[in-house]
Scaffold this motif. Structure first.
Motif, PDB file in Angstrom:
ATOM      1  N   GLY A  14       0.800  -1.213   0.000  1.00 55.28           N
ATOM      2  CA  GLY A  14       0.000   0.000   0.000  1.00 55.28           C
ATOM      3  C   GLY A  14       0.835   1.266   0.000  1.00 55.28           C
ATOM      4  N   LYS A  15       2.163   1.141  -0.077  1.00 54.46           N
ATOM      5  CA  LYS A  15       3.057   2.313  -0.082  1.00 54.46           C
ATOM      6  C   LYS A  15       2.751   3.217   1.110  1.00 54.46           C
ATOM      7  CE  LYS A  15       4.730   1.160  -4.136  1.00 54.46           C
ATOM      8  NZ  LYS A  15       5.849   0.311  -4.202  1.00 54.46           N
ATOM      9  N   LYS A  16       2.744   2.613   2.298  1.00 54.98           N
ATOM     10  CA  LYS A  16       2.501   3.304   3.576  1.00 54.98           C
ATOM     11  C   LYS A  16       1.036   3.615   3.839  1.00 54.98           C
ATOM     12  CE  LYS A  16       6.805   3.191   4.651  1.00 54.98           C
ATOM     13  NZ  LYS A  16       7.276   2.242   5.612  1.00 54.98           N
ATOM     14  N   SER A  17       0.120   3.173   2.958  1.00 52.77           N
ATOM     15  CA  SER A  17      -1.319   3.304   3.184  1.00 52.77           C
ATOM     16  C   SER A  17      -1.888   1.920   3.461  1.00 52.77           C
ATOM     17  CB  SER A  17      -2.017   3.877   1.946  1.00 52.77           C
ATOM     18  OG  SER A  17      -1.543   5.179   1.688  1.00 52.77           O
ATOM     19  N   GLU A  18      -2.953   1.875   4.251  1.00 49.12           N
ATOM     20  CA  GLU A  18      -3.562   0.598   4.612  1.00 49.12           C
ATOM     21  C   GLU A  18      -4.019  -0.154   3.366  1.00 49.12           C
ATOM     22  OE1 GLU A  18      -7.075  -1.131   7.522  1.00 49.12           O
ATOM     23  OE2 GLU A  18      -7.027   1.003   7.089  1.00 49.12           O
ATOM     24  N   LYS A  40      -2.199  -0.346  11.291  1.00 50.38           N
ATOM     25  CA  LYS A  40      -2.784  -0.955  10.097  1.00 50.38           C
ATOM     26  C   LYS A  40      -1.714  -1.675   9.293  1.00 50.38           C
ATOM     27  CE  LYS A  40      -6.623   1.144  11.060  1.00 50.38           C
ATOM     28  NZ  LYS A  40      -7.551   0.469  11.906  1.00 50.38           N
ATOM     29  N   VAL A  42       0.169  -2.246   6.014  1.00 49.01           N
ATOM     30  CA  VAL A  42       0.429  -1.483   4.794  1.00 49.01           C
ATOM     31  C   VAL A  42       1.122  -2.320   3.717  1.00 49.01           C
ATOM     32  CG1 VAL A  42       0.463   0.738   5.966  1.00 49.01           C
ATOM     33  CG2 VAL A  42       2.598  -0.518   5.694  1.00 49.01           C
ATOM     34  N   LYS A  43       1.593  -3.510   4.110  1.00 50.77           N
ATOM     35  CA  LYS A  43       2.226  -4.411   3.143  1.00 50.77           C
ATOM     36  C   LYS A  43       2.102  -5.837   3.655  1.00 50.77           C
ATOM     37  CE  LYS A  43       6.582  -5.165   0.679  1.00 50.77           C
ATOM     38  NZ  LYS A  43       7.969  -4.686   0.524  1.00 50.77           N
ATOM     39  N   THR A  56       1.812   0.286   9.887  1.00 46.69           N
ATOM     40  CA  THR A  56       1.943   1.734   9.733  1.00 46.69           C
ATOM     41  C   THR A  56       3.033   2.321  10.617  1.00 46.69           C
ATOM     42  OG1 THR A  56       0.057   1.926  11.247  1.00 46.69           O
ATOM     43  CG2 THR A  56      -0.395   2.247   8.913  1.00 46.69           C
TER      44      THR A  56
END
Length: 73
Positions: A14-18, A40, A42-43, A56
């Protein structure tokens, strides 16, 4: 996303997004909720032996295919 030669996902980043919850098995989400409330995924990466998770807060978790926690980094 990355896929194996049979079309199954092997990595979702998620490139640092959930990332979407349907990629995270319930047993892994339970570990995250209990050990790192509010964090969350993120990967997630999976192979024949294990799962690797990034949260996160930049904590990495490694679990075997039976969802036993093996490493926290």
């Amino acid at each position: 996303m990355s896929f194996d030669n049979q079309g199954n996902w092997t990595e979702v980043d998620g490139k640092k997004s959930e990332i979407p919850a349907y990629f995270v098995p319930a047993a892994i989400q339970k570990h995250v909720n209990e050990m790192f409330p509010g964090e969350k995924v993120v990967k997630i990466e999976k192979d024949a032996r294990d799962y690797e998770i990034e949260l996160t807060n930049d904590v990495d978790l490694k679990l075997d295919r039976k969802f036993n926690l093996r490493e926290v980094d």
